[in-house]
Design a protein around this motif. Structure first.
Motif, short mmCIF file in Angstrom:
data_model
loop_
_atom_site.label_atom_id
_atom_site.label_comp_id
_atom_site.label_asym_id
_atom_site.label_seq_id
_atom_site.Cartn_x
_atom_site.Cartn_y
_atom_site.Cartn_z
N LEU A 16 0.84 -1.20 0.00
CA LEU A 16 0.00 0.00 0.00
C LEU A 16 0.87 1.24 0.00
N ILE A 17 0.51 2.22 -0.81
CA ILE A 17 1.21 3.50 -0.85
C ILE A 17 0.38 4.53 -0.11
N GLY A 18 1.02 5.23 0.81
CA GLY A 18 0.30 6.19 1.63
C GLY A 18 -0.56 5.49 2.68
N ARG A 19 -1.56 6.19 3.19
CA ARG A 19 -2.53 5.67 4.15
C ARG A 19 -1.91 5.25 5.47
N THR A 20 -0.76 5.82 5.82
CA THR A 20 -0.11 5.46 7.08
C THR A 20 -0.98 5.81 8.28
N THR A 21 -1.61 6.98 8.23
CA THR A 21 -2.47 7.41 9.34
C THR A 21 -3.61 6.43 9.54
N GLU A 22 -4.24 6.02 8.43
CA GLU A 22 -5.39 5.13 8.53
C GLU A 22 -4.99 3.74 9.01
N THR A 23 -3.93 3.18 8.46
CA THR A 23 -3.53 1.83 8.86
C THR A 23 -3.04 1.80 10.30
N ASP A 24 -2.35 2.84 10.72
CA ASP A 24 -1.90 2.89 12.13
C ASP A 24 -3.10 2.96 13.07
N ARG A 25 -4.09 3.75 12.69
CA ARG A 25 -5.28 3.89 13.53
C ARG A 25 -5.99 2.54 13.67
N ILE A 26 -6.11 1.83 12.57
CA ILE A 26 -6.81 0.54 12.60
C ILE A 26 -6.00 -0.49 13.39
N GLN A 27 -4.69 -0.51 13.21
CA GLN A 27 -3.87 -1.47 13.94
C GLN A 27 -3.91 -1.22 15.44
N ARG A 28 -3.93 0.03 15.85
CA ARG A 28 -4.05 0.33 17.29
C ARG A 28 -5.38 -0.19 17.81
N ALA A 29 -6.44 -0.03 17.03
CA ALA A 29 -7.76 -0.49 17.46
C ALA A 29 -7.79 -2.01 17.58
N VAL A 30 -7.17 -2.71 16.62
CA VAL A 30 -7.17 -4.17 16.66
C VAL A 30 -6.45 -4.68 17.91
N LYS A 31 -5.40 -3.97 18.30
CA LYS A 31 -4.62 -4.40 19.47
C LYS A 31 -5.29 -4.05 20.80
N ASP A 32 -6.26 -3.15 20.79
CA ASP A 32 -6.91 -2.69 22.02
C ASP A 32 -8.10 -3.59 22.34
N TRP A 33 -7.84 -4.66 23.05
CA TRP A 33 -8.89 -5.63 23.37
C TRP A 33 -9.86 -5.13 24.44
N LEU A 34 -9.61 -3.99 24.99
CA LEU A 34 -10.49 -3.47 26.04
C LEU A 34 -11.75 -2.82 25.47
N ARG A 35 -11.72 -2.47 24.16
CA ARG A 35 -12.87 -1.81 23.55
C ARG A 35 -13.09 -2.36 22.15
N SER A 36 -14.30 -2.15 21.64
CA SER A 36 -14.61 -2.44 20.25
C SER A 36 -14.66 -1.13 19.47
N TYR A 37 -14.36 -1.21 18.19
CA TYR A 37 -14.27 0.00 17.37
C TYR A 37 -15.03 -0.19 16.06
N ALA A 38 -15.61 0.91 15.59
CA ALA A 38 -16.21 0.94 14.25
C ALA A 38 -15.71 2.21 13.56
N PHE A 39 -15.13 2.04 12.39
CA PHE A 39 -14.62 3.16 11.60
C PHE A 39 -15.35 3.21 10.26
N TYR A 40 -15.69 4.40 9.84
CA TYR A 40 -16.28 4.59 8.52
C TYR A 40 -15.35 5.48 7.70
N PHE A 41 -14.72 4.90 6.67
CA PHE A 41 -13.84 5.65 5.77
C PHE A 41 -14.61 5.94 4.48
N TYR A 42 -14.71 7.21 4.16
CA TYR A 42 -15.49 7.59 2.98
C TYR A 42 -14.67 8.46 2.03
N GLY A 43 -15.00 8.37 0.77
CA GLY A 43 -14.30 9.15 -0.24
C GLY A 43 -14.89 8.86 -1.60
#
Length: 407
Positions: A16-43
């Motif tokens: 993947l080229i670019g999208r570092t902010t988005e992938t980092d955000r998702i990876q942090r969420a996956v690792k955080d087992w204390l909460r569930s997350y829902a993200f909506y990416f639109y474009g």
């Protein structure tokens, strides 16, 4: 016409080229087992939403998140007719995260019973009662599995949760699917535990964003957020272009590299991957460059959208001049007109003068273009969503429906 080398798959960067902010955000969420997350990416169409979901799936399969297991649903693309019903989505999730049916065995038994009774023409009240029980069984089994495994669900093309058949499918009497899944998304997903959900869609689905935000609002263990996806910046645009061209040379799809001023690429594409893909297809398969499409002035302060609109008609005209063994100009209009996808059988129905084998060869030939979507598990091929919009424009020169179809 330029004849394209035999390759039944499209060029794409291995990473993947670019999208570092988005992938980092998702990876942090996956690792955080204390909460569930829902993200909506639109474009907008062709901005790289599906590519982001694919990257997330690749990382889940390749990277260990500490010592805990992570299950992925695969991309649940609401464009596909099989995903136009609650049961279709549940089936896809179950098969992906529990292929051995260890956790969902009771759900599958109930589902089989439900389908059997449905064929026996149960009344509406009984059908709704069984459907409610089946949904409860799905949620219960999912949450049992989620007690041991972090689950990631990815939904693509969410703007189409209320789907309408296109004209060609109506003409050809393709059976209409049960298509409303909005209630399922809003009522079922917030009841799931230990989960990360990623939605991707166009801005026109922002009403769904508001509804999702409301659905998750009273769930203390859920965090919901929406983010807009932008195109590549100028440096990423140049890097993406050169990466694809280098790959084409390695695969002997073209003989030598071409040099294009990054400022020009960015000025005319705005960093939109689908626009870059069209120019790359021209560069790779037409045997020449495309800089003659560009005006020699960048000082007129026009936006990339305005500049792209200036050259889009000529880009499409040149694409249609290519050959895959068969003229692209003959096959592309049918892809443009069949938004629910095109397979050899449907193409043969529309063009009975082409044999079924020839129809398959024509479609296989189209798979090498980056503006065509295909996967080994998909029976049909599709255009990228922005291509439908481009080819719907009567100024693009794509032959009108009445002139193409033998009514």
């Amino acid at each position: 016409m330029s004849v394209i080398p035999t390759r039944h798959y499209a060029l794409r960067t291995p990473h993947l080229i670019g999208r570092t902010t988005e992938t980092d955000r998702i990876q942090r969420a996956v690792k955080d087992w204390l909460r569930s997350y829902a993200f909506y990416f639109y474009g907008p169409g062709g901005i790289g939403k599906t590519r982001l979901l694919e990257e997330i799936g690749d990382r889940i399969k390749q990277v260990s998140f500490s010592t805990r297991l992570v299950g992925w649903s695969g991309i649940i693309d609401l464009y596909l007719s099989g995903m136009h019903s609650n049961s279709g989505i549940e089936k896809a999730i179950c098969e992906a995260i529990d292929p051995d049916r260890e956790y969902f065995a009771h759900y599958w038994d109930m589902r089989s019973n439900f389908e059997h009774q449905h064929r026996e023409h149960m009344d509406a009240h009984q059908r709704e009662m069984l459907r409610t029980q089946l949904a409860a069984a799905f949620i219960g089994a999912f949450n049992t599995l989620a007690g041991k495994t972090r689950v990631v669900l990815t939904f693509d093309t969410v703007e189409l949760i209320q789907y309408e058949n296109d004209l060609i499918q109506t003409i050809c009497q393709v059976q209409e699917e049960a298509i409303t899944v909005k209630t399922w998304l809003l009522e079922t997903l917030p009841q799931l535990n230990n989960t990360v959900i990623i939605f991707a869609g166009r801005p026109k689905s922002m009403k769904l964003d508001a509804d999702l935000r409301a659905a998750f609002a009273d769930k203390s263990d859920w965090c919901y957020a929406a983010y807009e996806l932008a195109g590549f910046d100028e440096a990423e645009t140049a890097y993406y272009f050169q990466e694809i061209i280098a790959m084409a040379i390695r695969q002997k799809r073209m003989r030598h590299t071409i040099e294009v001023e990054p400022a020009w690429l960015y000025a005319y594409t705005g960093g939109r991957p689908i626009r870059l893909a069209l120019l790359i297809d021209l560069a790779v398969y037409s045997g020449g460059d495309f800089e003659d499409l560009f005006s020699r002035r960048l000082s007129d302060h026009r936006s990339p959208d305005e500049r792209w609109h200036e050259i889009a008609q000529r880009v499409i005209a040149r694409i249609q001049e290519l050959e895959t063994g068969y003229p692209v100009v003959d096959t592309l209009p049918y892809l443009a007109l069949t938004r629910q996808g095109l397979d050899a059988k449907l193409l043969h129905y529309l063009e009975p003068g082409w044999s079924l084998d020839e129809c398959q060869q024509r479609l296989d030939g189209m798979k090498r273009f980056t503006f065509v979507k295909s996967r080994p598990d998909w029976p049909r091929i599709y255009l990228h969503d922005e291509m439908y919009d481009v080819l719907d424009d009567p100024t693009m020169g794509c032959m009108a429906l009445p002139d193409r179809i033998r009514w």
